[in-house]
Design a protein around this motif. Sequence first.
Motif, PDB file in Angstrom:
ATOM      1  N   VAL B  42      45.991  34.378  37.469  1.00  0.00           N
ATOM      2  CA  VAL B  42      46.850  34.716  38.597  1.00  0.00           C
ATOM      3  C   VAL B  42      46.003  34.861  39.849  1.00  0.00           C
ATOM      4  O   VAL B  42      44.955  35.504  39.826  1.00  0.00           O
ATOM      5  N   CYS B  43      46.430  34.238  40.925  1.00  0.00           N
ATOM      6  CA  CYS B  43      45.748  34.445  42.208  1.00  0.00           C
ATOM      7  C   CYS B  43      46.647  35.236  43.148  1.00  0.00           C
ATOM      8  O   CYS B  43      47.874  35.125  43.080  1.00  0.00           O
ATOM      9  N   VAL B  44      46.008  36.006  44.026  1.00  0.00           N
ATOM     10  CA  VAL B  44      46.746  36.789  45.009  1.00  0.00           C
ATOM     11  C   VAL B  44      46.300  36.366  46.398  1.00  0.00           C
ATOM     12  O   VAL B  44      45.101  36.307  46.678  1.00  0.00           O
ATOM     13  N   VAL B  45      47.282  36.039  47.246  1.00  0.00           N
ATOM     14  CA  VAL B  45      46.960  35.744  48.644  1.00  0.00           C
ATOM     15  C   VAL B  45      47.797  36.647  49.537  1.00  0.00           C
ATOM     16  O   VAL B  45      48.860  37.130  49.130  1.00  0.00           O
ATOM     17  N   GLY B  46      47.304  36.862  50.735  1.00  0.00           N
ATOM     18  CA  GLY B  46      48.035  37.712  51.670  1.00  0.00           C
ATOM     19  C   GLY B  46      47.125  38.043  52.832  1.00  0.00           C
ATOM     20  O   GLY B  46      45.905  37.924  52.718  1.00  0.00           O
ATOM     21  N   PRO B  47      47.696  38.439  53.943  1.00  0.00           N
ATOM     22  CA  PRO B  47      46.878  38.700  55.125  1.00  0.00           C
ATOM     23  C   PRO B  47      45.902  39.854  54.901  1.00  0.00           C
ATOM     24  O   PRO B  47      46.111  40.687  54.018  1.00  0.00           O
ATOM     25  N   SER B  48      44.865  39.874  55.688  1.00  0.00           N
ATOM     26  CA  SER B  48      43.845  40.916  55.600  1.00  0.00           C
ATOM     27  C   SER B  48      44.487  42.297  55.754  1.00  0.00           C
ATOM     28  O   SER B  48      45.334  42.495  56.610  1.00  0.00           O
ATOM     29  N   GLY B  49      44.084  43.215  54.906  1.00  0.00           N
ATOM     30  CA  GLY B  49      44.578  44.585  55.016  1.00  0.00           C
ATOM     31  C   GLY B  49      45.897  44.828  54.307  1.00  0.00           C
ATOM     32  O   GLY B  49      46.481  45.896  54.429  1.00  0.00           O
ATOM     33  N   CYS B  50      46.378  43.844  53.531  1.00  0.00           N
ATOM     34  CA  CYS B  50      47.682  44.024  52.882  1.00  0.00           C
ATOM     35  C   CYS B  50      47.550  44.747  51.546  1.00  0.00           C
ATOM     36  O   CYS B  50      48.527  44.928  50.834  1.00  0.00           O
ATOM     37  N   GLY B  51      46.344  45.130  51.172  1.00  0.00           N
ATOM     38  CA  GLY B  51      46.194  45.959  49.980  1.00  0.00           C
ATOM     39  C   GLY B  51      45.758  45.214  48.730  1.00  0.00           C
ATOM     40  O   GLY B  51      45.846  45.746  47.630  1.00  0.00           O
ATOM     41  N   LYS B  52      45.244  44.011  48.887  1.00  0.00           N
ATOM     42  CA  LYS B  52      44.824  43.225  47.714  1.00  0.00           C
ATOM     43  C   LYS B  52      43.676  43.912  46.970  1.00  0.00           C
ATOM     44  O   LYS B  52      43.738  44.096  45.750  1.00  0.00           O
ATOM     45  N   SER B  53      42.645  44.283  47.717  1.00  0.00           N
ATOM     46  CA  SER B  53      41.500  44.939  47.074  1.00  0.00           C
ATOM     47  C   SER B  53      41.911  46.273  46.473  1.00  0.00           C
ATOM     48  O   SER B  53      41.456  46.650  45.391  1.00  0.00           O
ATOM     49  N   GLU B 182      33.496  25.471  37.645  1.00  0.00           N
ATOM     50  CA  GLU B 182      32.780  26.174  36.560  1.00  0.00           C
ATOM     51  C   GLU B 182      33.626  27.320  36.018  1.00  0.00           C
ATOM     52  O   GLU B 182      33.706  27.525  34.806  1.00  0.00           O
ATOM     53  N   LEU B 183      34.264  28.042  36.948  1.00  0.00           N
ATOM     54  CA  LEU B 183      35.076  29.185  36.530  1.00  0.00           C
ATOM     55  C   LEU B 183      36.236  28.724  35.642  1.00  0.00           C
ATOM     56  O   LEU B 183      36.529  29.336  34.610  1.00  0.00           O
ATOM     57  N   LEU B 184      36.882  27.614  36.053  1.00  0.00           N
ATOM     58  CA  LEU B 184      37.996  27.095  35.248  1.00  0.00           C
ATOM     59  C   LEU B 184      37.519  26.683  33.865  1.00  0.00           C
ATOM     60  O   LEU B 184      38.176  26.969  32.866  1.00  0.00           O
ATOM     61  N   GLU B 185      36.368  26.014  33.829  1.00  0.00           N
ATOM     62  CA  GLU B 185      35.824  25.586  32.541  1.00  0.00           C
ATOM     63  C   GLU B 185      35.619  26.777  31.611  1.00  0.00           C
ATOM     64  O   GLU B 185      36.051  26.760  30.461  1.00  0.00           O
ATOM     65  N   THR B 186      34.952  27.812  32.129  1.00  0.00           N
ATOM     66  CA  THR B 186      34.687  28.973  31.276  1.00  0.00           C
ATOM     67  C   THR B 186      35.977  29.699  30.916  1.00  0.00           C
ATOM     68  O   THR B 186      36.121  30.201  29.814  1.00  0.00           O
ATOM     69  N   TRP B 187      36.911  29.696  31.852  1.00  0.00           N
ATOM     70  CA  TRP B 187      38.196  30.359  31.570  1.00  0.00           C
ATOM     71  C   TRP B 187      38.884  29.669  30.399  1.00  0.00           C
ATOM     72  O   TRP B 187      39.434  30.296  29.504  1.00  0.00           O
ATOM     73  N   GLU B 188      38.837  28.324  30.392  1.00  0.00           N
ATOM     74  CA  GLU B 188      39.478  27.599  29.297  1.00  0.00           C
ATOM     75  C   GLU B 188      38.733  27.824  27.985  1.00  0.00           C
ATOM     76  O   GLU B 188      39.317  27.905  26.921  1.00  0.00           O
ATOM     77  N   LYS B 189      37.400  27.935  28.085  1.00  0.00           N
ATOM     78  CA  LYS B 189      36.588  28.139  26.878  1.00  0.00           C
ATOM     79  C   LYS B 189      36.749  29.550  26.322  1.00  0.00           C
ATOM     80  O   LYS B 189      36.898  29.754  25.132  1.00  0.00           O
ATOM     81  N   GLU B 190      36.691  30.545  27.223  1.00  0.00           N
ATOM     82  CA  GLU B 190      36.564  31.932  26.764  1.00  0.00           C
ATOM     83  C   GLU B 190      37.902  32.661  26.664  1.00  0.00           C
ATOM     84  O   GLU B 190      37.951  33.766  26.146  1.00  0.00           O
ATOM     85  N   GLN B 191      38.934  32.083  27.192  1.00  0.00           N
ATOM     86  CA  GLN B 191      40.260  32.700  27.144  1.00  0.00           C
ATOM     87  C   GLN B 191      40.246  34.144  27.671  1.00  0.00           C
ATOM     88  O   GLN B 191      39.985  35.090  26.943  1.00  0.00           O
ATOM     89  N   LYS B 192      40.489  34.251  28.946  1.00  0.00           N
ATOM     90  CA  LYS B 192      40.552  35.565  29.566  1.00  0.00           C
ATOM     91  C   LYS B 192      41.751  35.626  30.494  1.00  0.00           C
ATOM     92  O   LYS B 192      42.242  34.599  30.947  1.00  0.00           O
ATOM     93  N   THR B 193      42.174  36.841  30.758  1.00  0.00           N
ATOM     94  CA  THR B 193      43.213  37.039  31.748  1.00  0.00           C
ATOM     95  C   THR B 193      42.519  37.243  33.088  1.00  0.00           C
ATOM     96  O   THR B 193      41.681  38.123  33.223  1.00  0.00           O
ATOM     97  N   CYS B 194      42.849  36.392  34.058  1.00  0.00           N
ATOM     98  CA  CYS B 194      42.143  36.453  35.343  1.00  0.00           C
ATOM     99  C   CYS B 194      43.068  36.865  36.472  1.00  0.00           C
ATOM    100  O   CYS B 194      44.179  36.339  36.598  1.00  0.00           O
ATOM    101  N   PHE B 195      42.572  37.810  37.270  1.00  0.00           N
ATOM    102  CA  PHE B 195      43.278  38.267  38.465  1.00  0.00           C
ATOM    103  C   PHE B 195      42.321  38.019  39.619  1.00  0.00           C
ATOM    104  O   PHE B 195      41.261  38.633  39.693  1.00  0.00           O
ATOM    105  N   PHE B 196      42.678  37.090  40.480  1.00  0.00           N
ATOM    106  CA  PHE B 196      41.712  36.539  41.423  1.00  0.00           C
ATOM    107  C   PHE B 196      42.274  36.635  42.839  1.00  0.00           C
ATOM    108  O   PHE B 196      43.333  36.078  43.145  1.00  0.00           O
ATOM    109  N   ILE B 197      41.563  37.363  43.715  1.00  0.00           N
ATOM    110  CA  ILE B 197      42.010  37.495  45.101  1.00  0.00           C
ATOM    111  C   ILE B 197      41.317  36.442  45.956  1.00  0.00           C
ATOM    112  O   ILE B 197      40.120  36.210  45.800  1.00  0.00           O
ATOM    113  N   THR B 198      42.055  35.823  46.843  1.00  0.00           N
ATOM    114  CA  THR B 198      41.418  34.850  47.743  1.00  0.00           C
ATOM    115  C   THR B 198      42.183  34.760  49.061  1.00  0.00           C
ATOM    116  O   THR B 198      43.357  35.141  49.149  1.00  0.00           O
ATOM    117  N   HIS B 199      41.500  34.281  50.071  1.00  0.00           N
ATOM    118  CA  HIS B 199      42.153  33.978  51.348  1.00  0.00           C
ATOM    119  C   HIS B 199      42.486  32.499  51.434  1.00  0.00           C
ATOM    120  O   HIS B 199      43.152  32.053  52.350  1.00  0.00           O
TER     121      HIS B 199
END
Lengths: 259, 263
Positions: B42-53, B182-199
């Motif tokens: 899952v990725c989270v996007v939103g303007p700066s200061g919206c509480g993602k971190s 690289e992250l996608l590759e390892t995610w597919e290999k290692e099977q993890k739940t990912c919570f990823f913040i980005t702009h």
Amino acid sequence: MKEKKVPIWSKVPSWAWALISLALAIALWLAASGTWPAVFASPEKVLNAFIERAQSGLLWEHVWASVSRVLTGFGIAFVVSIPVAFLMAWYDPFRHVVEPWIQFIRNIPPLAYVFLIIAALGIGQTSKITVIFIAAFLVMVITIYQGVKGVDVTLIKAARVLGATQKDIFFKVTIPASTPFILVAARLGLSTSLTTLMASEIVGGDKGIGMMIQQASGYYQMDVVLLGIIMLGIIGICFEKIVRFLERRFTGWQETIQQ
Amino acid sequence: MAGNDSAVKVHIENVVKKFNTRKGEVVALNGANFDIHENEFVCVVGPSGCGKSTLLNIIGGLEEPTEGRVLVDGQEVTGPGPDRGIVFQQYALFPWLTVLENVKFGLKLQGKSDKEAEEIALKYIKLVELQDFVQSYPKELSGGMKQRVAIARAYAVNPKVLLMDEPFGALDAQTRTQLQSELLETWEKEQKTCFFITHDVEEAIILAQRVIIMYARPGRVKEIVDIDIPYPRTQETKMTPRFLELKNHIWSQVYQEYLSVRK
Ligand SMILES: Nc1ncnc2c1ncn2[C@@H]1O[C@H](COP(=O)(O)OP(=O)(O)OP(=O)(O)O)[C@@H](O)[C@H]1O
Ligand SMILES: [Mg+2]
């Protein structure tokens, strides 16, 4: 386009600079002793005073008395300032009470409270070490406190996420992260100790470089006075070199600006 | 739909976070509600200061919600735990430790023997292709390499949930693209739940199965977009009509929020 000129002195190696610097210093010294012979003993006279006192062992007794005093006062101050600094960083009530005291006393020249301490502890070794302890402690506690306070919170968060307990955080994050500050504090503390040594020895006792200088000036033996001053300078440089060595050894991981 | 058929891994329930500052109360989150499923990205996007971190810190257990709660595997989060790893934007490597020692840090805390910790650490250092820098200190690494170490360190303790706060935000475009794949590759290999913040909206779409768009402060979920593009995704994916369509949609939604902040 103008070609950038490399200055000619950039090719002189650093040992040669050291020699030039020393030679010039001696030249200035010679000039001074030629102009004011009553104040500045000549290098030759100082050297003779050195040889004479070094052979009789008297000089080393003075040096040892002073160095052991400085190291004891400094050592106790070092050991005490670390936990106090951590307490200040961690418990706000403690800091609110103690920090004003530290800031207040820190700005008083040690010479001013020497007499108070002598009145309390007598003229012996204890009072001399106490004066050095107080001055060194005050400088170091502030520096270490700032280091502990400035530890990057993200590092603490990262450690917590990796499973660190409070104890782990203390030993594996806070201590290593504040090591650079602890070493800076040690450097400041040592030089303060040396400065304060003079204040502590001014009031009597029989051994110590401060005493040696004082006694000699009473008899107008300016060669011995100068010898004492130079010995203090050498001791100061030795302390500095030791701390610098420790800094290279323990804080080499630090990000520095490469020249 | 992607991920929705598997069990709920992280349940976020009406999370409110208020900060008391000198300027008064700041409401960083105002009732965030959503689920993250097992092994979902899952990725989270939103303007700066919206509480993602803030949200990420609450899931990670570094921060307590003022109201509401977060469940991981049905258990309420009360602090950090080995089931959740965090990768920070500022790398947060311990500068006094080498790459190997950094990756071993969490393993040693778990009580693993030095030898075992070293074996596991080396495996993950290899995974992020830093085997030639095992004994280097962080100051000797580039930003991209530092972030690789941070990822290896997070992976090494084998958390089921990986929380990443703009991990590639400080990197140049090429390094970023490379670390994404690289992250996608390892995610597919290692099977993890990912919570990823980005702009970066493109980054969100290339990585995620679902993208959560947040309102400007005080943060709430504005929209959750399913990214119905099959993996493996590559650079070419960014040229497909579906990608562009999703990008336009998400971007305009986020842009509205940017504008509302500026007003
Ligand atoms: N420890 C804190 N004390 C006071 N206010 C805080 C604290 N942490 C965050 N805030 C406030 O909460 C709001 C949300 O902050 P947060 O860091 O979660 O935003 P963000 O979405 O991650 O922003 P960015 O994209 O810039 O990283 C901001 O207004 C911020 O000022
Ligand atoms: Mg943030």
